[in-house]
Design a protein around this motif. Structure first.
Motif, PDB file in Angstrom:
ATOM      1  N   PRO A  55       0.817  -1.219   0.000  1.00  0.00           N
ATOM      2  CA  PRO A  55       0.000   0.000   0.000  1.00  0.00           C
ATOM      3  C   PRO A  55       0.849   1.267   0.000  1.00  0.00           C
ATOM      4  CG  PRO A  55      -0.879  -1.567   1.580  1.00  0.00           C
ATOM      5  CD  PRO A  55       0.425  -2.129   1.089  1.00  0.00           C
ATOM      6  N   GLN A  56       1.996   1.232   0.687  1.00  0.00           N
ATOM      7  CA  GLN A  56       2.863   2.401   0.723  1.00  0.00           C
ATOM      8  C   GLN A  56       3.397   2.723  -0.666  1.00  0.00           C
ATOM      9  OE1 GLN A  56       3.189  -0.243   2.751  1.00  0.00           O
ATOM     10  NE2 GLN A  56       3.083   0.474   4.846  1.00  0.00           N
ATOM     11  N   ALA A  57       3.793   1.706  -1.425  1.00  0.00           N
ATOM     12  CA  ALA A  57       4.302   1.928  -2.775  1.00  0.00           C
ATOM     13  C   ALA A  57       3.209   2.481  -3.684  1.00  0.00           C
ATOM     14  CB  ALA A  57       4.857   0.625  -3.348  1.00  0.00           C
ATOM     15  N   GLU A  58       1.984   2.017  -3.503  1.00  0.00           N
ATOM     16  CA  GLU A  58       0.879   2.524  -4.313  1.00  0.00           C
ATOM     17  C   GLU A  58       0.591   3.991  -3.998  1.00  0.00           C
ATOM     18  OE1 GLU A  58      -0.821   1.109  -6.800  1.00  0.00           O
ATOM     19  OE2 GLU A  58       0.532  -0.585  -6.652  1.00  0.00           O
ATOM     20  N   ILE A  59       0.697   4.359  -2.732  1.00  0.00           N
ATOM     21  CA  ILE A  59       0.479   5.763  -2.360  1.00  0.00           C
ATOM     22  C   ILE A  59       1.546   6.642  -2.989  1.00  0.00           C
ATOM     23  CG2 ILE A  59       0.567   7.362  -0.413  1.00  0.00           C
ATOM     24  CD1 ILE A  59      -0.863   5.163   1.223  1.00  0.00           C
ATOM     25  N   TRP A  60       2.821   6.232  -2.880  1.00  0.00           N
ATOM     26  CA  TRP A  60       3.898   7.035  -3.462  1.00  0.00           C
ATOM     27  C   TRP A  60       3.821   7.048  -4.985  1.00  0.00           C
ATOM     28  CZ3 TRP A  60       6.580  10.688  -1.404  1.00  0.00           C
ATOM     29  CH2 TRP A  60       6.732  10.730  -0.032  1.00  0.00           C
ATOM     30  N   ASN A  61       3.391   5.952  -5.596  1.00  0.00           N
ATOM     31  CA  ASN A  61       3.222   5.920  -7.045  1.00  0.00           C
ATOM     32  C   ASN A  61       2.182   6.949  -7.473  1.00  0.00           C
ATOM     33  OD1 ASN A  61       3.302   5.153  -9.709  1.00  0.00           O
ATOM     34  ND2 ASN A  61       1.960   3.387  -9.411  1.00  0.00           N
ATOM     35  N   GLY A  62       1.079   7.048  -6.762  1.00  0.00           N
ATOM     36  CA  GLY A  62       0.052   8.033  -7.086  1.00  0.00           C
ATOM     37  C   GLY A  62       0.531   9.456  -6.878  1.00  0.00           C
ATOM     38  N   ARG A  63       1.282   9.685  -5.810  1.00  0.00           N
ATOM     39  CA  ARG A  63       1.810  11.024  -5.549  1.00  0.00           C
ATOM     40  C   ARG A  63       2.778  11.460  -6.643  1.00  0.00           C
ATOM     41  NH1 ARG A  63       3.112  10.117   0.868  1.00  0.00           N
ATOM     42  NH2 ARG A  63       0.961  10.286   1.580  1.00  0.00           N
ATOM     43  N   LEU A  64       3.679  10.567  -7.028  1.00  0.00           N
ATOM     44  CA  LEU A  64       4.666  10.918  -8.059  1.00  0.00           C
ATOM     45  C   LEU A  64       4.008  11.066  -9.430  1.00  0.00           C
ATOM     46  CD1 LEU A  64       7.664   8.716  -6.916  1.00  0.00           C
ATOM     47  CD2 LEU A  64       7.354  11.177  -6.619  1.00  0.00           C
ATOM     48  N   ALA A  65       2.968  10.277  -9.691  1.00  0.00           N
ATOM     49  CA  ALA A  65       2.247  10.417 -10.957  1.00  0.00           C
ATOM     50  C   ALA A  65       1.556  11.778 -11.036  1.00  0.00           C
ATOM     51  CB  ALA A  65       1.229   9.291 -11.111  1.00  0.00           C
ATOM     52  N   MET A  66       0.942  12.205  -9.950  1.00  0.00           N
ATOM     53  CA  MET A  66       0.283  13.506  -9.944  1.00  0.00           C
ATOM     54  C   MET A  66       1.304  14.638 -10.044  1.00  0.00           C
ATOM     55  SD  MET A  66      -2.788  12.656 -10.078  1.00  0.00           S
ATOM     56  CE  MET A  66      -3.274  14.308 -10.327  1.00  0.00           C
ATOM     57  N   LEU A  67       2.471  14.469  -9.433  1.00  0.00           N
ATOM     58  CA  LEU A  67       3.528  15.465  -9.546  1.00  0.00           C
ATOM     59  C   LEU A  67       3.991  15.578 -10.998  1.00  0.00           C
ATOM     60  CD1 LEU A  67       5.528  17.396  -8.156  1.00  0.00           C
ATOM     61  CD2 LEU A  67       7.066  15.442  -7.947  1.00  0.00           C
TER      62      LEU A  67
END
Length: 86
Positions: A55-67
């Motif tokens: 779940p942590q990797a999915e959260i960071w993946n979404g954050r970096l995608a939005m960035l």
């Protein structure tokens, strides 16, 4: 092959099947209680940098995608507004 229910069924409301006792028509189904559900995670654990299918990797993946999306759209907007088209 014979039908599973040999009694004919008329689909008119008068011959509709009677709901089982104790359950009202249109009522919400009873709540399902899960004993082995997910445990709450602390905010520090949720924001930790974990690799893999977590779940942590999915959260960071979404954050970096939005960035990345925000940076890309900003670059396109600035290029359009400055008018540096060839």
């Amino acid at each position: 092959m014979a039908p599973a229910n040999p009694v004919p069924y008329d689909s008119t409301p008068e011959s509709a099947p009677i709901p089982s006792a104790g359950i009202q028509v249109g009522a919400a189904p009873p709540a399902v209680v899960r004993s082995g559900g997910p445990e709450p995670v602390s905010q520090e654990e949720l924001n930790s940098w974990r690799r893999g299918f977590t779940p942590q990797a999915e959260i960071w993946n979404g954050r970096l995608a939005m960035l990345g999306l925000s940076v890309g759209l900003t670059v396109l907007l600035v290029a359009r507004l400055t008018g540096h088209a060839n």
